[in-house]
Design a protein around this motif. Structure first.
Motif, PDB file in Angstrom:
ATOM      1  N   ARG A 108       0.827  -1.201   0.000  1.00 47.86           N
ATOM      2  CA  ARG A 108       0.000   0.000   0.000  1.00 47.86           C
ATOM      3  C   ARG A 108       0.864   1.254   0.000  1.00 47.86           C
ATOM      4  O   ARG A 108       0.549   2.234  -0.689  1.00 47.86           O
ATOM      5  CB  ARG A 108      -0.955  -0.029   1.198  1.00 47.86           C
ATOM      6  CG  ARG A 108      -2.164  -0.903   0.968  1.00 47.86           C
ATOM      7  CD  ARG A 108      -3.019  -1.135   2.200  1.00 47.86           C
ATOM      8  NE  ARG A 108      -3.176  -0.002   3.081  1.00 47.86           N
ATOM      9  CZ  ARG A 108      -3.953  -0.017   4.171  1.00 47.86           C
ATOM     10  NH1 ARG A 108      -4.653  -1.122   4.469  1.00 47.86           N
ATOM     11  NH2 ARG A 108      -4.052   1.027   4.948  1.00 47.86           N
ATOM     12  N   ARG A 109       1.939   1.246   0.760  1.00 52.32           N
ATOM     13  CA  ARG A 109       2.860   2.391   0.723  1.00 52.32           C
ATOM     14  C   ARG A 109       3.439   2.562  -0.674  1.00 52.32           C
ATOM     15  O   ARG A 109       3.471   3.672  -1.222  1.00 52.32           O
ATOM     16  CB  ARG A 109       3.999   2.167   1.722  1.00 52.32           C
ATOM     17  CG  ARG A 109       4.963   3.356   1.831  1.00 52.32           C
ATOM     18  CD  ARG A 109       6.338   2.934   2.278  1.00 52.32           C
ATOM     19  NE  ARG A 109       7.050   2.264   1.202  1.00 52.32           N
ATOM     20  CZ  ARG A 109       7.703   1.106   1.329  1.00 52.32           C
ATOM     21  NH1 ARG A 109       7.742   0.473   2.486  1.00 52.32           N
ATOM     22  NH2 ARG A 109       8.316   0.578   0.281  1.00 52.32           N
ATOM     23  N   LEU A 110       3.879   1.451  -1.273  1.00 57.68           N
ATOM     24  CA  LEU A 110       4.467   1.515  -2.612  1.00 57.68           C
ATOM     25  C   LEU A 110       3.456   2.033  -3.628  1.00 57.68           C
ATOM     26  O   LEU A 110       3.774   2.916  -4.438  1.00 57.68           O
ATOM     27  CB  LEU A 110       4.953   0.119  -3.026  1.00 57.68           C
ATOM     28  CG  LEU A 110       5.491  -0.036  -4.451  1.00 57.68           C
ATOM     29  CD1 LEU A 110       6.761   0.786  -4.634  1.00 57.68           C
ATOM     30  CD2 LEU A 110       5.755  -1.510  -4.765  1.00 57.68           C
ATOM     31  N   HIS A 111       2.229   1.493  -3.574  1.00 61.54           N
ATOM     32  CA  HIS A 111       1.230   1.839  -4.584  1.00 61.54           C
ATOM     33  C   HIS A 111       0.678   3.244  -4.396  1.00 61.54           C
ATOM     34  O   HIS A 111       0.662   4.048  -5.341  1.00 61.54           O
ATOM     35  CB  HIS A 111       0.094   0.819  -4.543  1.00 61.54           C
ATOM     36  CG  HIS A 111      -0.975   1.064  -5.559  1.00 61.54           C
ATOM     37  ND1 HIS A 111      -0.828   0.740  -6.886  1.00 61.54           N
ATOM     38  CD2 HIS A 111      -2.215   1.621  -5.452  1.00 61.54           C
ATOM     39  CE1 HIS A 111      -1.913   1.071  -7.560  1.00 61.54           C
ATOM     40  NE2 HIS A 111      -2.774   1.614  -6.699  1.00 61.54           N
ATOM     41  N   PHE A 112       0.239   3.565  -3.191  1.00 64.51           N
ATOM     42  CA  PHE A 112      -0.484   4.818  -2.992  1.00 64.51           C
ATOM     43  C   PHE A 112       0.432   6.014  -2.757  1.00 64.51           C
ATOM     44  O   PHE A 112       0.114   7.125  -3.192  1.00 64.51           O
ATOM     45  CB  PHE A 112      -1.472   4.674  -1.831  1.00 64.51           C
ATOM     46  CG  PHE A 112      -2.564   3.679  -2.094  1.00 64.51           C
ATOM     47  CD1 PHE A 112      -3.559   3.944  -3.020  1.00 64.51           C
ATOM     48  CD2 PHE A 112      -2.583   2.455  -1.446  1.00 64.51           C
ATOM     49  CE1 PHE A 112      -4.555   3.023  -3.289  1.00 64.51           C
ATOM     50  CE2 PHE A 112      -3.576   1.520  -1.703  1.00 64.51           C
ATOM     51  CZ  PHE A 112      -4.566   1.803  -2.631  1.00 64.51           C
ATOM     52  N   ILE A 113       1.547   5.794  -2.079  1.00 60.61           N
ATOM     53  CA  ILE A 113       2.427   6.921  -1.760  1.00 60.61           C
ATOM     54  C   ILE A 113       3.517   7.089  -2.818  1.00 60.61           C
ATOM     55  O   ILE A 113       3.660   8.158  -3.418  1.00 60.61           O
ATOM     56  CB  ILE A 113       3.046   6.736  -0.360  1.00 60.61           C
ATOM     57  CG1 ILE A 113       1.939   6.727   0.711  1.00 60.61           C
ATOM     58  CG2 ILE A 113       4.061   7.850  -0.077  1.00 60.61           C
ATOM     59  CD1 ILE A 113       2.436   6.474   2.120  1.00 60.61           C
ATOM     60  N   GLU A 114       4.273   6.028  -3.076  1.00 59.23           N
ATOM     61  CA  GLU A 114       5.422   6.161  -3.974  1.00 59.23           C
ATOM     62  C   GLU A 114       5.000   6.259  -5.440  1.00 59.23           C
ATOM     63  O   GLU A 114       5.595   7.024  -6.211  1.00 59.23           O
ATOM     64  CB  GLU A 114       6.379   4.991  -3.760  1.00 59.23           C
ATOM     65  CG  GLU A 114       6.987   4.960  -2.357  1.00 59.23           C
ATOM     66  CD  GLU A 114       7.997   3.845  -2.189  1.00 59.23           C
ATOM     67  OE1 GLU A 114       8.441   3.278  -3.199  1.00 59.23           O
ATOM     68  OE2 GLU A 114       8.338   3.539  -1.023  1.00 59.23           O
ATOM     69  N   GLU A 115       3.999   5.476  -5.846  1.00 56.04           N
ATOM     70  CA  GLU A 115       3.592   5.484  -7.251  1.00 56.04           C
ATOM     71  C   GLU A 115       2.531   6.539  -7.544  1.00 56.04           C
ATOM     72  O   GLU A 115       2.622   7.256  -8.542  1.00 56.04           O
ATOM     73  CB  GLU A 115       3.081   4.096  -7.657  1.00 56.04           C
ATOM     74  CG  GLU A 115       4.152   3.020  -7.624  1.00 56.04           C
ATOM     75  CD  GLU A 115       3.621   1.660  -8.006  1.00 56.04           C
ATOM     76  OE1 GLU A 115       2.396   1.515  -8.220  1.00 56.04           O
ATOM     77  OE2 GLU A 115       4.431   0.723  -8.102  1.00 56.04           O
ATOM     78  N   ASN A 116       1.503   6.623  -6.693  1.00 64.53           N
ATOM     79  CA  ASN A 116       0.414   7.572  -6.953  1.00 64.53           C
ATOM     80  C   ASN A 116       0.677   8.962  -6.388  1.00 64.53           C
ATOM     81  O   ASN A 116      -0.040   9.907  -6.712  1.00 64.53           O
ATOM     82  CB  ASN A 116      -0.898   7.026  -6.391  1.00 64.53           C
ATOM     83  CG  ASN A 116      -1.421   5.855  -7.195  1.00 64.53           C
ATOM     84  OD1 ASN A 116      -0.814   5.450  -8.185  1.00 64.53           O
ATOM     85  ND2 ASN A 116      -2.547   5.302  -6.778  1.00 64.53           N
TER      86      ASN A 116
END
Length: 266
Positions: free
Chosen positions: A24-32
């Motif tokens: 979730r950190r990777l998807h929502f924070i780092e990517e989005n």
């Protein structure tokens, strides 16, 4: 099979839950680029990651997460109604309270998107969300969707409706959504996925004792839920047939098919 992870069986999923928060950190924070989210021990968390949260996880062959989704009763809070009430038009049915469960934090991994075609496991996760919410007496799922993903979400065989006009937010354009849930809606989505008898399963300690591990449980779940051929005709030994029959007894209306109060007699 979608794994239904509740406060009762989270001890079986310690590795996967840690991985889920990291993803979730990777998807929502780092990517989005969502900068207003909280990171704890390397994973994204919010106030709704509590004992009432139910996590729906699609696992790969090494028990790694491929798809994740959170559902939760809205009795004590709802992201859409609490934080974005301006996204709700007049005349929309109640989006919080005993009739509504919220779906949030949906994601799929790069590995899944690269190696698998289509969004079947995402659709199975939404079906599992409908099954869980319906089993607890809810009549609709609510949530929010970025409009870039709305065509994909609306392409699933459910009656997804907007709660109001799409509006800008800090990271794009989004809309509130809801989907009615009931026996007919669940049957329709199951039929669109090849006639599944269920998508979600809540693993218990006795399932591990019976089948050995998550992959063993998934194998028996598929045998029990997919009516490809009669069980007695399967090219399997008596132990495998007995295991499949026992697992079928678990999910065929005895756990996810009934509200908790009916299963326990409370």
């Amino acid at each position: 099979m979608i794994h239904i992870v509740t406060s009762k069986n989270r001890h079986l999923y310690a590795r996967q839950l840690q991985e889920m928060h990291q993803l979730r950190r990777l998807h929502f924070i780092e990517e989005n680029g969502w900068t207003d989210l909280k990171v704890v021990d390397g994973g994204e968390v919010d106030q709704f990651d509590d004992d009432r949260a139910v996590y729906l996880l699609a696992l790969g062959p090494d028990d790694e997460i491929e798809v994740g989704l959170r559902v939760r009763s809205t009795l004590d809070g709802c992201i859409l109604t609490d934080c974005f009430p301006h996204m709700i038009a007049q005349g929309v049915p109640p989006l919080n309270g005993p009739e509504a469960w919220e779906m949030s934090r949906i994601f799929s991994t790069h590995a899944y998107r690269k190696n698998r075609r289509g969004g079947r496991r995402v659709a199975e996760a939404f079906l599992a969300a409908m099954e869980v919410a319906h089993a607890h007496g809810a009549r609709r799922l609510v949530g929010m969707v970025d409009m870039r993903l709305y065509p994909l979400a609306s392409n699933i065989a459910w009656d997804l409706k907007l709660t109001g006009l799409p509006a800008p937010y800090a990271f794009g354009v989004m809309a509130g959504v809801y989907a009615p849930i009931g026996a007919s809606e669940i049957a329709r989505l199951r039929e669109s996925l090849g006639g599944l008898s269920a998508a979600g399963y809540e693993v218990e300690d006795e399932d591990i004792a019976l089948c050995g591990d998550f992959q063993g449980i998934e194998s028996q779940f598929l045998r029990a839920s997919a009516a490809v051929r009669p069980m007695v005709d399967m090219d399997e030994g008596p132990h495998a047939i007995a295991a499949a029959a026992a697992l079928y007894a678990y999910f065929d209306g005895r756990r996810i098919g009934q509200p908790e109060r009916e299963r326990t007699g409370a």
